[in-house]
Design an enzyme around this catalytic site. Structure first.
Site, PDB file in Angstrom:
ATOM      1  N   SER A  37      25.885  68.609 -36.401  1.00  0.00           N
ATOM      2  CA  SER A  37      25.087  67.396 -36.464  1.00  0.00           C
ATOM      3  C   SER A  37      25.870  66.238 -37.080  1.00  0.00           C
ATOM      4  O   SER A  37      26.719  66.435 -37.952  1.00  0.00           O
ATOM      5  CB  SER A  37      23.825  67.645 -37.291  1.00  0.00           C
ATOM      6  OG  SER A  37      23.125  66.434 -37.534  1.00  0.00           O
ATOM      7  N   TYR A  60      23.549  61.082 -33.397  1.00  0.00           N
ATOM      8  CA  TYR A  60      22.448  60.137 -33.591  1.00  0.00           C
ATOM      9  C   TYR A  60      23.038  58.740 -33.448  1.00  0.00           C
ATOM     10  O   TYR A  60      24.106  58.453 -34.003  1.00  0.00           O
ATOM     11  CB  TYR A  60      21.811  60.299 -34.973  1.00  0.00           C
ATOM     12  CG  TYR A  60      21.024  61.573 -35.134  1.00  0.00           C
ATOM     13  CD1 TYR A  60      19.647  61.598 -34.896  1.00  0.00           C
ATOM     14  CD2 TYR A  60      21.642  62.760 -35.533  1.00  0.00           C
ATOM     15  CE1 TYR A  60      18.914  62.767 -35.045  1.00  0.00           C
ATOM     16  CE2 TYR A  60      20.917  63.929 -35.681  1.00  0.00           C
ATOM     17  CZ  TYR A  60      19.558  63.935 -35.431  1.00  0.00           C
ATOM     18  OH  TYR A  60      18.842  65.087 -35.572  1.00  0.00           O
ATOM     19  N   THR A  86      21.138  62.921 -29.165  1.00  0.00           N
ATOM     20  CA  THR A  86      19.750  63.128 -29.577  1.00  0.00           C
ATOM     21  C   THR A  86      18.909  61.936 -29.152  1.00  0.00           C
ATOM     22  O   THR A  86      19.104  60.821 -29.632  1.00  0.00           O
ATOM     23  CB  THR A  86      19.663  63.297 -31.108  1.00  0.00           C
ATOM     24  OG1 THR A  86      20.569  64.325 -31.507  1.00  0.00           O
ATOM     25  CG2 THR A  86      18.254  63.667 -31.528  1.00  0.00           C
ATOM     26  N   LYS A 161      19.886  65.652 -25.400  1.00  0.00           N
ATOM     27  CA  LYS A 161      19.077  66.609 -26.166  1.00  0.00           C
ATOM     28  C   LYS A 161      17.736  65.984 -26.547  1.00  0.00           C
ATOM     29  O   LYS A 161      17.691  64.899 -27.143  1.00  0.00           O
ATOM     30  CB  LYS A 161      19.827  67.018 -27.431  1.00  0.00           C
ATOM     31  CG  LYS A 161      19.051  67.943 -28.349  1.00  0.00           C
ATOM     32  CD  LYS A 161      19.845  68.273 -29.595  1.00  0.00           C
ATOM     33  CE  LYS A 161      19.054  69.159 -30.541  1.00  0.00           C
ATOM     34  NZ  LYS A 161      17.903  68.444 -31.140  1.00  0.00           N
ATOM     35  N   HIS A 185      12.882  69.218 -31.091  1.00  0.00           N
ATOM     36  CA  HIS A 185      13.365  68.955 -32.447  1.00  0.00           C
ATOM     37  C   HIS A 185      12.698  69.893 -33.459  1.00  0.00           C
ATOM     38  O   HIS A 185      12.303  69.478 -34.563  1.00  0.00           O
ATOM     39  CB  HIS A 185      13.127  67.497 -32.838  1.00  0.00           C
ATOM     40  CG  HIS A 185      14.246  66.911 -33.653  1.00  0.00           C
ATOM     41  ND1 HIS A 185      15.216  66.113 -33.112  1.00  0.00           N
ATOM     42  CD2 HIS A 185      14.562  67.033 -34.969  1.00  0.00           C
ATOM     43  CE1 HIS A 185      16.065  65.755 -34.062  1.00  0.00           C
ATOM     44  NE2 HIS A 185      15.694  66.312 -35.190  1.00  0.00           N
TER      45      HIS A 185
END
Length: 300
Positions: A37, A60, A86, A161, A185
């Site tokens: 992440s 992100y 994401t 995603k 999520h």
């Protein structure tokens, strides 16, 4: 029996959301990829230094696109193979436990990928420090155009995603996505959202074989892996089982959980009469939305 975890866009079991070097080991044996992440407490460079492996970078999108470009280029230099963009978190869901606990990172942890950018710390807040961080940094205007923009700054394939509908699947492919990750999520973004296994087949049908479709979330047993493959998934991502096992027994716990998943999956294949992945078909499972199957009348 040939076992079912292979490299490439074949079937795979992937550790999702890793943020600890112990989860970045290349020798676990029964998984082939991991996803790191943006908000991990270990940097892309630290994880890459643990050894070879196929790694995806979960991205992100920040308001400052220069920050995004830096992250992507660092991941690419570190040998990461794909971006998992994401798309379901332009705003953070209402996580009441975080609000109650006034969640923030402890002082000895930082978001390592952002050190040096003044973005690595979460400030304390009256409710959730994470929610405040997301509200201040993450771009709410994220759109399909950003999928196309990412393709101009990296040669890595872009996996989208957070898709759970046919409509978004088609839009993602039109925007140039190289793959779809069916994810809600961890059901932390929106109450009453469908389970990913319930949304999977709709997405697979909409993709029409143009890109691989992966399942993220809800996998607890090897039978779950089997069901996902029968519904058309190219592979699955796991998160909580690995995190829980790491907390309970460290690296040995992770190895144990992954081996359990592998053993259960192989047993399910054997008891279903499947000697290879290609023999796992839709006919092996029955879902709530299937039409009743006609049963032949018994002969007397």
């Amino acid at each position: 029996m040939r076992h079912g975890f292979t490299i490439g866009y074949g079937t795979r079991i992937t550790i999702h959301g890793t943020n600890h070097p112990r989860l970045a080991r290349p020798d676990y044996g029964c998984y082939k990829e991991e996803t790191l992440s943006s908000w991990a407490t270990s940097s892309v460079e630290e994880v890459a230094s643990t050894g070879p492996g196929i790694r995806f970078f979960q991205l992100y999108v920040y308001k400052d696109r220069n920050v995004v470009a830096q992250l992507v280029r660092r991941a690419e230099r570190a040998g990461f193979k794909a971006i998992a963009l994401t798309v379901d978190t332009p705003r953070l869901g209402r996580r009441e436990a975080d609000i109650k606990n006034r969640f923030t990172l402890p002082p000895f942890l930082t978001l390592k990928n952002f050190e040096g950018l003044d973005l690595g710390k979460m400030d304390e807040a009256n409710d959730s420090g994470l929610a405040s961080y997301v509200a201040g940094q993450i771009d709410r205007t994220l759109s399909w155009k950003d999928v196309k923009w990412l393709q101009t700054i990296t040669t890595m394939p872009i996996l989208v995603k957070g898709v759970i509908t046919a409509e978004d699947t088609r839009l993602a492919i039109q925007a140039g996505a190289a793959g779809i990750i069916v994810s809600n999520h961890g059901a932390r973004q929106l109450d009453y959202v469908p389970a990913t296994i319930m949304a999977l087949e709709e997405v697979v049908k909409a993709a029409q074989g143009r890109v691989p479709v992966f399942l993220d979330g809800g996998v607890r047993r090897g039978t779950d892996v089997f069901k996902a493959l029968a519904l058309g998934a190219s592979g699955i991502f796991i998160g909580r089982p690995v995190v829980f096992s790491l907390a309970a027994e460290g690296e040995a716990g992770v190895r144990k959980v992954l081996q359990m998943l592998r053993d259960e999956f192989e047993l399910t294949m054997a008891l279903s009469g499947c000697t290879s992945l290609s023999e796992i078909t839709r006919d092996h499972i029955v879902t709530e939305w299937d039409a009743p199957r006609a049963r032949p009348a018994p002969r007397l």
